[in-house]
Scaffold this motif. Structure first.
Motif, short mmCIF file in Angstrom:
data_model
loop_
_atom_site.label_atom_id
_atom_site.label_comp_id
_atom_site.label_asym_id
_atom_site.label_seq_id
_atom_site.Cartn_x
_atom_site.Cartn_y
_atom_site.Cartn_z
N GLY A 1 0.78 -1.23 0.00
CA GLY A 1 0.00 0.00 0.00
C GLY A 1 0.81 1.28 0.00
O GLY A 1 0.26 2.37 -0.19
N GLU B 1 1.22 3.10 -3.67
CA GLU B 1 -0.10 3.53 -4.13
C GLU B 1 -0.58 4.74 -3.34
O GLU B 1 -1.15 5.68 -3.91
CB GLU B 1 -1.10 2.39 -3.99
N THR B 2 -0.35 4.72 -2.03
CA THR B 2 -0.82 5.82 -1.19
C THR B 2 -0.04 7.10 -1.46
O THR B 2 -0.62 8.19 -1.58
CB THR B 2 -0.70 5.44 0.30
N ARG C 1 1.52 7.96 -4.18
CA ARG C 1 1.16 8.47 -5.50
C ARG C 1 -0.23 9.09 -5.51
O ARG C 1 -0.46 10.10 -6.19
CB ARG C 1 1.26 7.34 -6.52
N ALA C 2 -1.16 8.50 -4.74
CA ALA C 2 -2.51 9.06 -4.67
C ALA C 2 -2.50 10.45 -4.05
O ALA C 2 -3.19 11.36 -4.52
CB ALA C 2 -3.43 8.13 -3.87
N THR D 1 8.16 11.58 -8.04
CA THR D 1 6.77 11.70 -7.56
C THR D 1 6.64 12.70 -6.42
O THR D 1 5.73 13.52 -6.41
CB THR D 1 6.27 10.31 -7.08
N ARG E 1 -7.84 4.72 2.89
CA ARG E 1 -8.65 5.16 1.76
C ARG E 1 -9.92 5.84 2.24
O ARG E 1 -10.38 6.83 1.64
CB ARG E 1 -8.99 3.96 0.87
#
Length: 234
Positions: free
Chosen positions: A109, A112-113, A115-116, A146, A226
């Motif tokens: 995770g 993904e976190t 980048r989100a 990023t 999330r």
């Protein structure tokens, strides 16, 4: 585990995010514990579970001072001179570099976190690692393009739990501390972030040490992360 600090106002939204690295983005905590144990053994310093908890989240400089002080005490008992503090620090960094370089894998995770968040706001990494080691970690994770910036213990006067690293991170991101969310896993890290004025998401990743956090999730793979982001309109 529940948050130990009151949540921000219901309409609060982060406009920047600052992630810790070790124990949040990558699983280097076990390796770092092994580094500390090895260096303690090299200087005839006892190292156990209590030592591990006492040193959790501290910078290499603080760990080196801890080892130096105890090595000096042990040497004095034998009528010897203790080790040079700079020598202990340099040895600690050498051992860390050789051990950590082989296990630079992201935690579930994590990427993904990051980048989100980075798609929606400026993001920093703030770590008690030295500049050399943190540079290696950021590039190993592929995050150099990023995130906006990364701050190491070499960039400030005092490492965590002092607030310096987080103050420098939000300064570089161009936001006020109260606009930023810190993501941390250790008592030293959550203390540093809260003392700097950031709102803190604690992600203990399996340990039960108390965290000074306003939000809590098991890890960055926890669905609650999330849910928080959705609640913040992210």
């Amino acid at each position: 585990m529940k948050p130990s600090l009151p949540a921000p106002p219901a309409d609060w939204r982060p406009t920047a995010a600052v992630f810790d690295c070790d124990g949040v983005l990558m699983d280097t905590e076990t390796a770092w514990a092994g580094v500390q144990e090895q260096v303690c053994a090299d200087y005839d310093v006892a190292f156990g579970e209590a030592s591990l908890k006492e040193l959790m989240g501290l910078s290499a400089a603080d760990v080196a001072r801890w080892i130096t002080d105890r090595a000096a005490e042990a040497a004095a008992e034998k009528g010897r001179e203790g080790p040079d503090p700079d020598e202990v620090y340099e040895h600690l960094i050498e051992v860390e570099a050789s051990v950590v370089s082989g296990i630079l894998e992201p935690l579930p995770g994590a990427l993904e976190t990051v980048r989100a968040f980075a798609e929606r706001m400026p993001v920093a990494v703030a770590s008690n690692s030295t500049a050399q080691v943190l540079h290696r970690k950021v590039h190993a994770l592929g995050l150099e393009g990023t995130i906006t910036t990364w701050v190491s213990s070499d960039d400030v006067t005092h490492g965590k739990p002092a607030p310096d690293i987080y103050r420098e991170a939000v300064r570089r991101l161009g936001v006020e501390p109260g606009q930023a969310l810190a993501i941390e896993d250790s008592p030293a890290g959550t203390t540093a972030a809260s003392r700097a004025g950031l709102w803190v998401l604690g992600v203990p990743n399996g340990h039960d040490e108390p965290l000074s956090s306003h939000f809590i999730a098991d890890s960055l793979a926890d669905p609650r992360v999330r849910e928080f982001m959705t609640g913040w309109g992210l």
